[in-house]
Design an enzyme around this catalytic site. Structure first.
Site, PDB file in Angstrom:
ATOM      1  CG  HIS A  57      51.767  12.076  49.634  1.00 53.51           C
ATOM      2  ND1 HIS A  57      52.870  12.488  50.496  1.00 53.51           N
ATOM      3  CD2 HIS A  57      50.685  12.366  50.541  1.00 53.51           C
ATOM      4  CE1 HIS A  57      52.283  12.760  51.746  1.00 53.51           C
ATOM      5  NE2 HIS A  57      51.129  12.584  51.674  1.00 53.51           N
ATOM      6  CG  HIS A  59      47.727  13.765  51.259  1.00 56.63           C
ATOM      7  ND1 HIS A  59      47.904  12.732  52.128  1.00 56.63           N
ATOM      8  CD2 HIS A  59      46.701  13.568  50.714  1.00 56.63           C
ATOM      9  CE1 HIS A  59      46.990  11.758  51.542  1.00 56.63           C
ATOM     10  NE2 HIS A  59      46.130  12.246  50.884  1.00 56.63           N
ATOM     11  CG  ASP A  61      50.173  17.154  55.140  1.00 60.88           C
ATOM     12  OD1 ASP A  61      49.317  16.872  54.430  1.00 60.88           O
ATOM     13  OD2 ASP A  61      50.600  16.635  56.275  1.00 60.88           O
ATOM     14  CG  HIS A  62      52.919  16.104  52.417  1.00 56.53           C
ATOM     15  ND1 HIS A  62      54.170  15.373  52.654  1.00 56.53           N
ATOM     16  CD2 HIS A  62      52.007  15.808  53.134  1.00 56.53           C
ATOM     17  CE1 HIS A  62      53.632  14.606  53.823  1.00 56.53           C
ATOM     18  NE2 HIS A  62      52.511  14.854  54.197  1.00 56.53           N
ATOM     19  CG  HIS A 115      49.666   8.362  52.771  1.00 52.33           C
ATOM     20  ND1 HIS A 115      48.982   8.267  53.748  1.00 52.33           N
ATOM     21  CD2 HIS A 115      49.994   9.498  52.507  1.00 52.33           C
ATOM     22  CE1 HIS A 115      48.773   9.299  54.144  1.00 52.33           C
ATOM     23  NE2 HIS A 115      49.132  10.182  53.362  1.00 52.33           N
ATOM     24  CG  ASP A 134      52.497  11.598  55.291  1.00 49.20           C
ATOM     25  OD1 ASP A 134      53.304  12.191  55.617  1.00 49.20           O
ATOM     26  OD2 ASP A 134      51.267  12.139  55.095  1.00 49.20           O
ATOM     27  CG  HIS A 172      53.290  13.848  59.475  1.00 51.21           C
ATOM     28  ND1 HIS A 172      52.583  14.912  59.782  1.00 51.21           N
ATOM     29  CD2 HIS A 172      52.959  13.459  58.304  1.00 51.21           C
ATOM     30  CE1 HIS A 172      51.850  15.415  58.703  1.00 51.21           C
ATOM     31  NE2 HIS A 172      52.209  14.374  57.722  1.00 51.21           N
TER      32      HIS A 172
HETATM   33 FE    FE Z   1      51.205  14.221  55.722  1.00 50.52          FE
HETATM   34 ZN    ZN Z   2      49.795  12.491  53.384  1.00 54.33          ZN
END
Ligand code: FE
Ligand code: ZN
Length: 256
Positions: A57, A59, A61-62, A115, A134, A172
């Site tokens: 996805h 975001h 941090d991805h 999410h 996530d 995570h």
């Molecule tokens: Fe994340």
């Molecule tokens: Zn995420």
């Protein structure tokens, strides 16, 4: 067919990036690169050349490492079709029931909105590996930023046919906090109590708790247990349907 060799790369505060190496063809993918540097370092250490990025996805941090890794390795970026506009450098957009080949290994793609609206998961059946970003966490699930409880329950239910032995490579290390919450909604679950104690032991030594298996998650993760009589009774929703139970559980976690 050689199974994927999967290496964990810790990044940022609590992210795990998963480096998947198919050794017959030296095909090498990184799942959800938060940043490029730790991926370049790990590939260097292992003597591998990155060929693919798999994004679950959009975001930060991805996808944070997407463009720098593409510049460095000229790798192919694969990501969710439903979110192609939010995936930097995307080359191949995939969705429900598409397949993704890494050398001799093949993933089936699931659309798992909830999410985010475009979230996808990659299941490598022969390698017993599920890269779920996530969506599903060890003892938890992602927050519903862009989806409804009904959507997320439907997304998680797509993993129901997968074998218990499937390893859950989530993005995570949230497991210990998730365990504390899980015990509040499923307090009489003996398997959960045992797992929570084991997680405390592991985290005290700073040992990762990911991957878990789908079998463990089915037995202990409250977000997969919305049909369990014990959990339903514990939260006072004995006769409610699974979506209502899931929604209540998610709401309690948001306020935990
Ligand atoms: Fe994340
Ligand atoms: Zn995420």
């Amino acid at each position: 067919m050689a199974r994927l060799r999967i290496h964990r790369i810790p990044a940022r505060t609590d992210n795990y990036l998963w480096l998947a190496h198919e050794p017959d063809t030296d095909t090498v993918a990184i799942v959800d690169p938060a940043d490029a540097e730790p991926v370049i370092a790990k590939c260097g250490e292992l003597g591998l050349h990155l060929t693919h990025i798999l994004n679950t996805h959009h975001h930060g941090d991805h996808i944070g490492g997407n463009l720098a890794l593409k510049a460095h390795y000229d790798c192919v970026i694969i990501g969710p079709a439903a979110d192609r506009d939010r995936i930097p450098g995307i080359d191949i957009a995939v969705g429900e029931d598409d397949t993704v080949a890494l050398g001799t290994e093949t993933a089936r793609v699931f659309d798992v909105p909830g999410h985010t609206r475009g979230h996808i998961a990659y299941w490598f059946a022969n390698s017993d590996a599920l890269f779920c970003g996530d969506t599903l966490f060890a003892l938890g699930c992602g927050r519903l930023f862009e989806g409804t409880p009904a959507q997320m329950w439907n997304s998680l239910s797509k993993f129901a046919p997968l074998p218990d032995s499937t390893r859950v490579y989530c993005a995570h290390e949230y497991t210990q906090a998730n365990a504390r919450f899980a015990l509040t909604v499923d307090p009489n679950n003996k398997a959960l109590r045992q797992r929570a104690a084991e997680i405390d032991r592991l985290r005290a030594k700073d040992t990762p708790t990911v991957p878990s298996t789908l079998g463990e998650e089915r037995a202990t993760n409250p977000f997969l247990r919305a049909e369990d009589a014990g959990l339903k009774a514990a939260i006072g929703l004995t006769t409610a349907d699974p979506v209502a139970v899931f929604a209540e559980t998610r709401k309690r976690k948001d306020n935990f």
